[in-house]
Design an enzyme around this catalytic site. Structure first.
Site, mmCIF file in Angstrom:
data_model
loop_
_atom_site.group_PDB
_atom_site.id
_atom_site.type_symbol
_atom_site.label_atom_id
_atom_site.label_comp_id
_atom_site.label_asym_id
_atom_site.label_seq_id
_atom_site.Cartn_x
_atom_site.Cartn_y
_atom_site.Cartn_z
ATOM 1 N N LEU A 33 0.817 -1.215 0.000
ATOM 2 C CA LEU A 33 0.000 0.000 0.000
ATOM 3 C C LEU A 33 0.851 1.266 0.000
ATOM 4 O O LEU A 33 1.891 1.332 0.651
ATOM 5 C CB LEU A 33 -0.925 -0.022 1.223
ATOM 6 C CG LEU A 33 -1.787 -1.293 1.344
ATOM 7 C CD1 LEU A 33 -2.643 -1.235 2.605
ATOM 8 C CD2 LEU A 33 -2.660 -1.491 0.115
ATOM 9 N N GLY A 36 -1.677 6.405 -2.479
ATOM 10 C CA GLY A 36 -2.893 6.273 -3.294
ATOM 11 C C GLY A 36 -3.916 5.390 -2.596
ATOM 12 O O GLY A 36 -5.107 5.705 -2.561
ATOM 13 N N HIS A 37 -3.441 4.276 -2.011
ATOM 14 C CA HIS A 37 -4.358 3.392 -1.279
ATOM 15 C C HIS A 37 -4.896 4.093 -0.024
ATOM 16 O O HIS A 37 -6.058 3.937 0.332
ATOM 17 C CB HIS A 37 -3.640 2.111 -0.850
ATOM 18 C CG HIS A 37 -3.211 1.237 -1.993
ATOM 19 N ND1 HIS A 37 -1.903 1.133 -2.394
ATOM 20 C CD2 HIS A 37 -3.920 0.425 -2.814
ATOM 21 C CE1 HIS A 37 -1.824 0.286 -3.410
ATOM 22 N NE2 HIS A 37 -3.022 -0.158 -3.689
ATOM 23 N N SER A 187 2.155 3.891 -7.834
ATOM 24 C CA SER A 187 1.835 2.511 -8.199
ATOM 25 C C SER A 187 2.800 1.595 -7.474
ATOM 26 O O SER A 187 3.980 1.955 -7.277
ATOM 27 C CB SER A 187 2.013 2.332 -9.715
ATOM 28 O OG SER A 187 2.114 0.957 -10.032
#
Ligand code: PAF
Length: 284
Positions: A33, A36-37, A187
């Site tokens: 993670l 973004g998560h 990412s």
């Protein structure tokens, strides 16, 4: 935060929030993670009062020559991050729980057509793997709302389509991509980049922005805009997989009359395949 590895345990834990009328907001992930998560968890909290996350690296969405074995797995850090985000419940199933009959023998869910274009063209079977596992996770968690990132634009589109086609009672919330200061979309696969590749990587988003600017200046998309943008990626050291301007509404190839557009791209830097996208809305 309660951590459950079994479906039986998950069902037991979900009974009390459900019976108590608490709204479950679900965020499926493959772990490793990043910010973004964390943003997805935050948005889930805004939509529900019991946030459920899952971590499962789904083998069915990886091709035979893809990075399933090397996909980054960082459960301890992930658990800490989810605790910090105030997640209520984490589902971390193993393969036997998700695919008890073996992944080849289980019922599949496939959205035809759109699963085979763009990323689906270079990753055959990938989206069938995604929709199959998301369908199963939705059935196990039964959330009224689920949250996904817009970085995986085609994935989000397909999940919305699946939910619509199967009449699933779940609202899908899409969340804007979180980026590093230099524009690179966050990412888990960014961790594969070496230093030189990491320096070149922001050129992907920069190229999309350049193309978006050209479309805005022309007040319409011209197909001849695309080739120079692909060449720009090559010059920056990428091996472009695709760069395509599509209609945001149905992901069909865009024409000059279309107003709601999305530019989607996938390109390799060394052994890392990066994807990104940018929505462009033109005035009527
Ligand atoms: O976006 C992801 O991390 C995965 O594709 C998902 C939605 C968790 C399904 O495995």
């Amino acid at each position: 935060m309660r951590i459950l590895e079994s479906i039986a345990g998950l069902r037991r834990e979900l009974a009390s929030p459900r019976d108590g009328g608490r709204r479950i907001a679900f965020v499926p992930t493959m772990g490793n993670l990043h910010e973004g998560h964390r943003r997805l968890m935050h948005v889930a909290r805004e939509h529900g009062d019991c946030v459920v996350a899952s971590i499962y690296v789904n083998p069915l969405q990886f091709g035979p020559n893809e990075d399933l074995a090397g996909y980054p797995r960082t459960p301890d850090e992930d658990i800490r991050a989810l605790q910090e985000e105030g997640v209520d419940l984490l589902f971390m199933p193993g393969d036997a729980e998700v695919y008890p009959r073996g992944q080849e023998a289980m019922t599949r869910v496939e959205v035809p057509g759109i699963s085979d274009i763009l990323c689906g063209a270079s990753r055959p079977g990938h989206f069938r793997g995604v929709t199959t596992v998301v369908n199963r996770l939705f059935n196990l968690v039964q959330p009224p709302v689920a949250v996904f990132g817009k970085k995986d634009y085609q994935q989000l589109f397909l999940i919305r389509r699946m939910v619509e086609d199967l009449g699933m009672p779940v609202a899908i919330v899409g969340v804007d991509t979180v980026r590093d200061d230099d524009g690179l979309a966050l990412s888990s696969r960014n961790g594969y980049l070496n230093q030189a590749e990491r320096s070149a990587a922001p050129q992907l988003y920069a190229t999309l922005n350049g193309l978006a600017e050209q479309i805005r200046r022309a007040h319409k998309f011209h197909p001849e805009f695309t080739a120079p943008a692909v060449e720009q990626l090559r010059q920056a050291g990428f091996r472009p997989d695709y760069l395509s301007v599509r209609r945001a509404g149905d992901l069909a190839e865009a024409g000059g009359a279309d107003r709601a557009l999305v530019i989607l791209a996938a390109a390799w830097l060394g052994r890392t395949r990066l994807i990104d996208n940018l929505e462009v809305t033109l005035p009527d």
